[in-house]
Enzyme design. Sequence first.
Site, PDB file in Angstrom:
ATOM      1  N   ARG A   8       0.820  -1.226   0.000  1.00  0.00           N
ATOM      2  CA  ARG A   8       0.000   0.000   0.000  1.00  0.00           C
ATOM      3  C   ARG A   8       0.852   1.274   0.000  1.00  0.00           C
ATOM      4  NH1 ARG A   8      -2.304  -3.471  -1.379  1.00  0.00           N
ATOM      5  NH2 ARG A   8      -4.134  -4.496  -0.546  1.00  0.00           N
ATOM      6  N   SER A  54     -11.139  -0.723   3.160  1.00  0.00           N
ATOM      7  CA  SER A  54     -10.451  -1.023   4.433  1.00  0.00           C
ATOM      8  C   SER A  54      -9.814   0.257   4.948  1.00  0.00           C
ATOM      9  CB  SER A  54      -9.347  -2.060   4.220  1.00  0.00           C
ATOM     10  OG  SER A  54      -9.910  -3.265   3.806  1.00  0.00           O
ATOM     11  N   GLU A 100      -5.025   3.388   6.091  1.00  0.00           N
ATOM     12  CA  GLU A 100      -4.758   3.244   4.657  1.00  0.00           C
ATOM     13  C   GLU A 100      -5.408   4.428   3.929  1.00  0.00           C
ATOM     14  OE1 GLU A 100      -5.496  -0.736   3.019  1.00  0.00           O
ATOM     15  OE2 GLU A 100      -6.566   0.238   1.369  1.00  0.00           O
TER      16      GLU A 100
HETATM   17  C1  LIG Z   1     -15.830  -0.586  -1.488  1.00  0.00           C
HETATM   18  C2  LIG Z   1     -14.343  -0.352  -1.592  1.00  0.00           C
HETATM   19  C3  LIG Z   1     -13.498  -1.438  -1.771  1.00  0.00           C
HETATM   20  C4  LIG Z   1     -12.119  -1.230  -1.881  1.00  0.00           C
HETATM   21  N1  LIG Z   1     -11.314  -2.329  -2.045  1.00  0.00           N
HETATM   22  C5  LIG Z   1      -9.983  -2.149  -2.151  1.00  0.00           C
HETATM   23  C6  LIG Z   1      -9.106  -3.282  -2.332  1.00  0.00           C
HETATM   24  O1  LIG Z   1      -9.534  -4.421  -2.440  1.00  0.00           O
HETATM   25  N2  LIG Z   1      -7.776  -3.044  -2.410  1.00  0.00           N
HETATM   26  C7  LIG Z   1      -7.250  -1.796  -2.330  1.00  0.00           C
HETATM   27  O2  LIG Z   1      -6.024  -1.648  -2.415  1.00  0.00           O
HETATM   28  N3  LIG Z   1      -8.049  -0.709  -2.155  1.00  0.00           N
HETATM   29  C8  LIG Z   1      -9.386  -0.853  -2.064  1.00  0.00           C
HETATM   30  N4  LIG Z   1     -10.199   0.242  -1.895  1.00  0.00           N
HETATM   31  C9  LIG Z   1      -9.601   1.585  -1.755  1.00  0.00           C
HETATM   32  C10 LIG Z   1      -9.483   2.379  -3.070  1.00  0.00           C
HETATM   33  O3  LIG Z   1     -10.435   1.985  -4.022  1.00  0.00           O
HETATM   34  C11 LIG Z   1      -8.100   2.242  -3.678  1.00  0.00           C
HETATM   35  O4  LIG Z   1      -7.151   2.740  -2.778  1.00  0.00           O
HETATM   36  C12 LIG Z   1      -7.959   3.018  -4.985  1.00  0.00           C
HETATM   37  O5  LIG Z   1      -6.739   2.678  -5.567  1.00  0.00           O
HETATM   38  C13 LIG Z   1      -8.013   4.540  -4.788  1.00  0.00           C
HETATM   39  O6  LIG Z   1      -8.069   5.142  -6.071  1.00  0.00           O
HETATM   40  P1  LIG Z   1      -8.855   6.514  -6.282  1.00  0.00           P
HETATM   41  O7  LIG Z   1      -8.710   6.889  -7.710  1.00  0.00           O
HETATM   42  O8  LIG Z   1     -10.217   6.433  -5.765  1.00  0.00           O
HETATM   43  O9  LIG Z   1      -7.970   7.470  -5.382  1.00  0.00           O
HETATM   44  P2  LIG Z   1      -8.474   8.797  -4.647  1.00  0.00           P
HETATM   45  O10 LIG Z   1      -9.283   8.415  -3.464  1.00  0.00           O
HETATM   46  O11 LIG Z   1      -9.066   9.720  -5.616  1.00  0.00           O
HETATM   47  O12 LIG Z   1      -7.092   9.386  -4.143  1.00  0.00           O
HETATM   48  C14 LIG Z   1      -6.318   8.697  -3.181  1.00  0.00           C
HETATM   49  C15 LIG Z   1      -4.940   9.367  -3.125  1.00  0.00           C
HETATM   50  O13 LIG Z   1      -4.304   9.161  -4.391  1.00  0.00           O
HETATM   51  C16 LIG Z   1      -3.867  10.412  -4.909  1.00  0.00           C
HETATM   52  N5  LIG Z   1      -3.989  10.357  -6.369  1.00  0.00           N
HETATM   53  C17 LIG Z   1      -5.062   9.976  -7.101  1.00  0.00           C
HETATM   54  N6  LIG Z   1      -4.782  10.067  -8.424  1.00  0.00           N
HETATM   55  C18 LIG Z   1      -3.508  10.530  -8.510  1.00  0.00           C
HETATM   56  C19 LIG Z   1      -2.654  10.851  -9.593  1.00  0.00           C
HETATM   57  N7  LIG Z   1      -3.042  10.733 -10.856  1.00  0.00           N
HETATM   58  N8  LIG Z   1      -1.416  11.299  -9.309  1.00  0.00           N
HETATM   59  C20 LIG Z   1      -0.988  11.443  -8.034  1.00  0.00           C
HETATM   60  N9  LIG Z   1      -1.761  11.174  -6.969  1.00  0.00           N
HETATM   61  C21 LIG Z   1      -3.000  10.709  -7.198  1.00  0.00           C
HETATM   62  C22 LIG Z   1      -4.834  11.448  -4.312  1.00  0.00           C
HETATM   63  O14 LIG Z   1      -4.257  12.741  -4.305  1.00  0.00           O
HETATM   64  C23 LIG Z   1      -5.029  10.878  -2.920  1.00  0.00           C
HETATM   65  O15 LIG Z   1      -3.968  11.288  -2.096  1.00  0.00           O
HETATM   66  C24 LIG Z   1     -11.583   0.077  -1.796  1.00  0.00           C
HETATM   67  C25 LIG Z   1     -12.447   1.167  -1.632  1.00  0.00           C
HETATM   68  C26 LIG Z   1     -13.812   0.958  -1.534  1.00  0.00           C
HETATM   69  C27 LIG Z   1     -14.723   2.140  -1.373  1.00  0.00           C
END
Ligand SMILES: Cc1cc2nc3c(=O)[nH]c(=O)nc-3n(C[C@H](O)[C@H](O)[C@H](O)COP(=O)(O)OP(=O)(O)OC[C@H]3O[C@@H](n4cnc5c(N)ncnc54)[C@H](O)[C@@H]3O)c2cc1C
Length: 297
Positions: A171, A222, A293
Site C-alpha cells: 500500500r 479497508s 490506509e
Molecule cells: C468498497 C471499496 C473497496 C475497496 N477495495 C480495495 C481493495 O480491495 N484493495 C485496495 O487496495 N483498495 C481498495 N479500496 C480503496 C481504493 O479503491 C483504492 O485505494 C484506490 O486505488 C483509490 O483510487 P482513487 O482513484 O479512488 O484514489 P483517490 O481516493 O481519488 O485518491 C487517493 C490518493 O491518491 C492520490 N492520487 C489519485 N490520483 C492521482 C494521480 N493521478 N497522481 C498522483 N496522486 C494521485 C490522491 O491525491 C489521494 O492522495 C476500496 C475502496 C472501496 C470504497
Amino acid sequence: MRDKIIEEILKFGNDVYIDEPMKCHVSFRIGGPVSAFVVSPSIEIFIKTFSFLKEIREVKVLGNGTNVLPKDSKMDFFILSTNRLNKIEILEDKIICESGLNLKSLCNITAKNGIAGFENLYGIPGSVGGAVYMNAGAYGSEIADLVLYVEAYDGNKIVRFNVNELKFSYRNSLFREEKDLIILRVAFKKFNDEPDLILEKMREIILKRVEKQPLEFPSAGSVFKRPRKDFYVGSAIEKAGLKGFKIGGAKVSEKHAGFIINYNNATYDDVVNLIKYIKEKIYENYKINLETEIEIW
Ligand SMILES: Cc1cc2nc3c(=O)[nH]c(=O)nc-3n(C[C@H](O)[C@H](O)[C@H](O)COP(=O)(O)OP(=O)(O)OC[C@H]3O[C@@H](n4cnc5c(N)ncnc54)[C@H](O)[C@@H]3O)c2cc1C
C-alpha cells in the site's frame, strides 16, 4: 482573487465547479465545499492547469475519491480531478492508459482483449492513478505486479519512472512520499489468455467482494493498513468486540470489520473519532499501532 484564477483556468478549457461539496465526489459521501473543483478534459490542459495553480493555491489531485476522507467544513484548496483523463492504448507489447481511467474499465477492456493479470483487481473502485499511488491490491495481487513504467509530472516536466524506481511496497509507492509528483500515464505488462477464462476469474472475484464487503453502504474500503503480513486487522477489530460499534452515523461494518461505513449521514468527526477509538482498542489488546490506509484530508 479566486474569481480571477477561475476565469483563467476556464479559459484553458476546464470545467470548474465553485464551492463544490466533496461529498458528491468521494465514496464515503462525506465532505464540505472546496474552493473549486476542476475537471480537465486532456492531459495537456491538466498539466497547464496544475502548473498555473500550484504557484498560487494549494491544489490536490483526485481520482475516483474512493480512498479519502475530506473535512465537513469549507476547504480552502482547489481539487484537480483526473476523471476525464481516461484514454487507453493497447500495443503489441504493453498497455498504456491515462491515470483517470477507472480500474473497472481497465479490467473489462483487458479481459475482452484476452489480456490477463488484472482479474484480482476487478472491483477495486479507484482510478489507475489512485491505484498506483497507493499500490492497490487484493486477493494476493498488487497493481505493482503489472506496472512497467509511469509517466509523472514533477511541476516542470514529464518524467518517466521504471517500475524499479517506483518504491512499491505494501500500500505504498514513490507517489505517497513525493506529493508533488502527479501520475499522468501508466504502462502495464501484457499477458495473453483466453477472454472466457479471464472473465470467469473476474466473476469469481466480484462474487467474493459482494459476499464479504458492505458494498451497499458508502465507505472508503479497508480503513487500516495491515501492520504485519500475519495480522488481519478486520479479525482483530472483530475480536475486540467492535463489529457494529457506532459513533454518530459512522459504524464498524458488521459484514467486514475492517470497513467503517457511513450508515446514517456520518460526519468527518464521527469517522475520525471512530478511527481513534478502534486504534486505542487495538493498542490495548495487541500493543499494535494501526496506521490508516485511507487519506484524511
Ligand atoms: C468498497 C471499496 C473497496 C475497496 N477495495 C480495495 C481493495 O480491495 N484493495 C485496495 O487496495 N483498495 C481498495 N479500496 C480503496 C481504493 O479503491 C483504492 O485505494 C484506490 O486505488 C483509490 O483510487 P482513487 O482513484 O479512488 O484514489 P483517490 O481516493 O481519488 O485518491 C487517493 C490518493 O491518491 C492520490 N492520487 C489519485 N490520483 C492521482 C494521480 N493521478 N497522481 C498522483 N496522486 C494521485 C490522491 O491525491 C489521494 O492522495 C476500496 C475502496 C472501496 C470504497
